[in-house]
Design an enzyme around this catalytic site. Structure first.
Site, PDB file in Angstrom:
ATOM      1  CD  GLU A  62      28.952  72.639  54.828  1.00 53.61           C
ATOM      2  OE1 GLU A  62      27.637  72.503  54.251  1.00 53.61           O
ATOM      3  OE2 GLU A  62      29.905  72.592  54.382  1.00 53.61           O
ATOM      4  CG  ASN A 118      40.032  67.836  47.187  1.00 55.84           C
ATOM      5  OD1 ASN A 118      40.572  66.799  45.839  1.00 55.84           O
ATOM      6  ND2 ASN A 118      38.642  68.069  46.635  1.00 55.84           N
ATOM      7  CD  GLU A 137      28.650  67.077  52.126  1.00 56.83           C
ATOM      8  OE1 GLU A 137      29.382  67.584  52.844  1.00 56.83           O
ATOM      9  OE2 GLU A 137      28.722  68.014  50.848  1.00 56.83           O
ATOM     10  CD  GLU A 197      33.752  71.777  53.997  1.00 54.97           C
ATOM     11  OE1 GLU A 197      32.372  71.132  54.302  1.00 54.97           O
ATOM     12  OE2 GLU A 197      33.891  71.495  53.420  1.00 54.97           O
ATOM     13  CE1 TYR A 207      32.440  74.621  47.255  1.00 54.86           C
ATOM     14  CE2 TYR A 207      30.209  76.175  47.668  1.00 54.86           C
ATOM     15  CZ  TYR A 207      30.911  74.555  48.374  1.00 54.86           C
ATOM     16  OH  TYR A 207      30.754  73.962  48.896  1.00 54.86           O
ATOM     17  NE  ARG A 210      29.230  70.473  56.834  1.00 52.34           N
ATOM     18  CZ  ARG A 210      29.388  69.243  56.083  1.00 52.34           C
ATOM     19  NH1 ARG A 210      28.148  68.383  56.291  1.00 52.34           N
ATOM     20  NH2 ARG A 210      30.401  69.445  54.513  1.00 52.34           N
ATOM     21  CG  HIS A 250      25.657  69.021  47.014  1.00 50.35           C
ATOM     22  ND1 HIS A 250      26.693  69.324  47.007  1.00 50.35           N
ATOM     23  CD2 HIS A 250      25.688  68.146  48.249  1.00 50.35           C
ATOM     24  CE1 HIS A 250      27.177  68.461  47.875  1.00 50.35           C
ATOM     25  NE2 HIS A 250      26.852  68.639  48.716  1.00 50.35           N
ATOM     26  CG  ASP A 278      36.365  65.713  48.757  1.00 50.00           C
ATOM     27  OD1 ASP A 278      35.528  66.605  48.437  1.00 50.00           O
ATOM     28  OD2 ASP A 278      36.928  66.311  49.907  1.00 50.00           O
ATOM     29  CG  ASP A 301      28.797  74.763  52.054  1.00 47.58           C
ATOM     30  OD1 ASP A 301      29.723  75.969  52.771  1.00 47.58           O
ATOM     31  OD2 ASP A 301      29.858  74.061  51.714  1.00 47.58           O
ATOM     32  CD1 TRP A 349      39.666  76.285  49.202  1.00 50.22           C
ATOM     33  CD2 TRP A 349      37.615  76.952  47.969  1.00 50.22           C
ATOM     34  NE1 TRP A 349      39.529  75.845  48.291  1.00 50.22           N
ATOM     35  CE2 TRP A 349      38.061  76.045  47.633  1.00 50.22           C
ATOM     36  CE3 TRP A 349      35.996  77.066  47.970  1.00 50.22           C
ATOM     37  CZ2 TRP A 349      37.335  75.567  46.564  1.00 50.22           C
ATOM     38  CZ3 TRP A 349      35.443  76.860  47.252  1.00 50.22           C
ATOM     39  CH2 TRP A 349      36.057  75.371  46.675  1.00 50.22           C
ATOM     40  CG  HIS A 379      32.850  66.951  54.362  1.00 53.26           C
ATOM     41  ND1 HIS A 379      34.351  67.289  53.909  1.00 53.26           N
ATOM     42  CD2 HIS A 379      32.494  67.970  52.956  1.00 53.26           C
ATOM     43  CE1 HIS A 379      35.130  67.628  53.354  1.00 53.26           C
ATOM     44  NE2 HIS A 379      33.436  67.752  52.565  1.00 53.26           N
ATOM     45  NE  ARG A 425      26.082  71.930  48.754  1.00 51.32           N
ATOM     46  CZ  ARG A 425      27.752  72.619  48.685  1.00 51.32           C
ATOM     47  NH1 ARG A 425      27.936  72.406  50.359  1.00 51.32           N
ATOM     48  NH2 ARG A 425      27.917  72.483  47.602  1.00 51.32           N
TER      49      ARG A 425
HETATM   50  O1  KDG Z   1      37.340  69.027  48.861  1.00 49.88           O
HETATM   51  C1  KDG Z   1      36.421  70.372  49.380  1.00 49.88           C
HETATM   52  C2  KDG Z   1      35.535  69.442  49.368  1.00 49.88           C
HETATM   53  O2  KDG Z   1      34.837  68.256  49.882  1.00 49.88           O
HETATM   54  C3  KDG Z   1      34.270  70.654  49.328  1.00 49.88           C
HETATM   55  O3  KDG Z   1      34.444  72.440  48.916  1.00 49.88           O
HETATM   56  C4  KDG Z   1      32.535  70.558  49.298  1.00 49.88           C
HETATM   57  O4  KDG Z   1      31.970  72.253  51.640  1.00 49.88           O
HETATM   58  C5  KDG Z   1      32.491  70.893  50.643  1.00 49.88           C
HETATM   59  C6  KDG Z   1      30.996  69.894  51.618  1.00 49.88           C
HETATM   60  O5  KDG Z   1      29.956  70.773  52.125  1.00 49.88           O
HETATM   61  O6  KDG Z   1      30.519  69.532  50.594  1.00 49.88           O
HETATM   62 MG    MG Z   2      30.903  72.368  53.041  1.00 49.05          MG
END
Ligand code: KDG
Ligand code: MG
Length: 401
Positions: A235, A37, A338, A261, A159, A282, A122, A315, A209, A401, A311, A147
């Protein structure tokens, strides 16, 4: 069964994907996901310019040997671009092997260890009340694990929060900037989960998360304050480059932790797993070297009672989703998967056989991965530059991030 051709398909049916299609002289082809991504074209070039020329003429059945050839032969090992490229080759070769043997990939990985794989969705909202409503919609659809993320008061574009049910973090154009305040975030999470437990009882699995945003001691405080609400997992509580940080978190809390992830190799997981500093790993097929490498990570984790939790954000293309589901169904120490449904355009570009029912998914029984690509349709959605947002503290400092 020699590899006769390789093609990289970049497309953007709602978001960007990079897909590798490998063909054999027998006319069988396989697909692998290579999407990183926000850095997509780097992997496309790595494959086109450096990997595909090396593959032509090789025996497609020798999956492990080709994996080692690309990994050891590169000299510069690991890293997200290299490992996503190797992953795409590996997954495409598993797809080819399944098709050529007329078996779904999970049968080649040892067969099903369970009937179906539990997934989590989510939920999010601008307020705690909205987040509760969003979780309720997942429960109505049969999810047994959700989540939950909530807007941090005073922080626009927190986020993980979306206005519909589909969350897509990347935005077209240049990287957008968002604001972050751990001071404002920390007080809102415990009441969110207190309310969710009161509303949905103790059986629903609840996840959260943190997205690498806290210091170890802040994460320890958050984990401890969430203990009464018994999360399935917390997470990415802090960035994991310094894996020793997790010793500090573990000393203070029994809230289960999930990490990985952004990892791309078993070496990224090793200390966290061997010291039992985490409960869920993950890593997933596309970013951690494909099914062959993911199975090694899972085997290491199994020794320490660490379970998998791949994960599965948007993306990760339907090709990766299919690969993950074959892995999840077969691996003994599976924890959860997920699941963020893709856009209707993406589902049309990638016809697939995996299904969702009653909070679980199944990869289907088609030979190979059970996912295809409509190349003509994909060509109508050309790649468009897009980035994940970046986060700055209120004084302008870049944040994790
Ligand atoms: O590309 C980044 C995303 O896949 C991420 O922000 C998603 O943290 C994420 C998750 O747990 O799905
Ligand atoms: Mg995540």
């Amino acid at each position: 069964m020699r590899i006769s051709d390789g093609k990289v398909i970049t497309c953007s049916p709602g978001r960007n994907f990079v897909i590798l299609k490998l063909e054999t002289e027998d006319g069988v082809y396989g697909l692998g996901d290579a999407t990183v991504n926000g850095r997509e074209l780097a992997v496309a070039s790595y494959l086109n310019d450096h990997v595909i020329p090396l593959l032509i003429g090789r025996d497609a059945r020798r999956i492990e040997d080709i994996w080692q050839f690309l990994y050891k032969g590169a000299y510069w090992r690991r890293g997200p671009v290299t490992m996503a490229a190797i992953a795409a080759v590996d997954v495409a070769l598993w797809d080819i092997k399944g098709k050529s043997l007329d078996a779904p990939v999970y049968q080649l990985l040892g067969g099903a260890s369970r009937d179906a794989v539990m997934v989590y969705g989510h939920a999010s909202g601008e307020t705690i009340d909205e987040t509760i409503e969003s979780v309720g919609r997942y429960v109505e659809r049969g999810y047994r694990a959700v989540r939950a993320q909530c807007t941090v008061p005073g922080m626009a574009n927190t986020y993980g929060v979306t206005h519909g049910d589909a969350y897509e973090p990347a935005e077209r154009g240049l990287a957008p900037e968002t604001q972050w305040s751990s001071e404002r975030y920390l007080p809102i999470v415990p009441p969110l989960f207190e309310r969710l437990r009161a509303e949905f009882g103790s059986e629903l699995h609840l996840l959260h998360d943190v997205h690498h945003r806290l210091t170890p001691i802040e994460a320890a405080r958050l984990g401890r304050s969430l203990e009464p609400h018994h999360l399935f997992w917390l997470e990415d509580p802090t960035p994991a480059e310094n894996q020793e940080s997790f010793r500090l978190i573990r000393q203070h809390t029994t809230t289960p932790l999930a990490v990985g992830e952004v990892f791309n190799s078993i070496h990224d997981c090793r200390q966290l797993v061997q010291e039992q500093l985490i409960d869920y790993i993950r890593t997933t097929a596309v970013h951690a070297g494909g099914l062959s490498h993911l199975r090694k990570i899972a085997s290491l984790a199994e020794l320490y009672q660490v379970r998998t939790g791949c994960h599965g954000a948007t993306d990760l293309s339907p090709v990766c989703m299919a690969a993950a589901l074959h892995f999840d169904l077969s691996v003994h120490n599976f924890g959860i998967q997920e699941y963020m449904p893709h856009t209707a355009e993406t589902d049309r570009v990638f016809p697939h056989r995996y299904t969702f029912a009653a909070g679980s998914m199944h990869p289907g029984d088609a030979p190979g991965l059970g996912v295809d690509i409509d190349e003509a349709l994909a060509a109508t959605f050309p790649y468009q530059r897009a980035y994940l947002p970046i986060a700055r503290r209120q004084d302008g400092t870049m944040h994790d991030w």
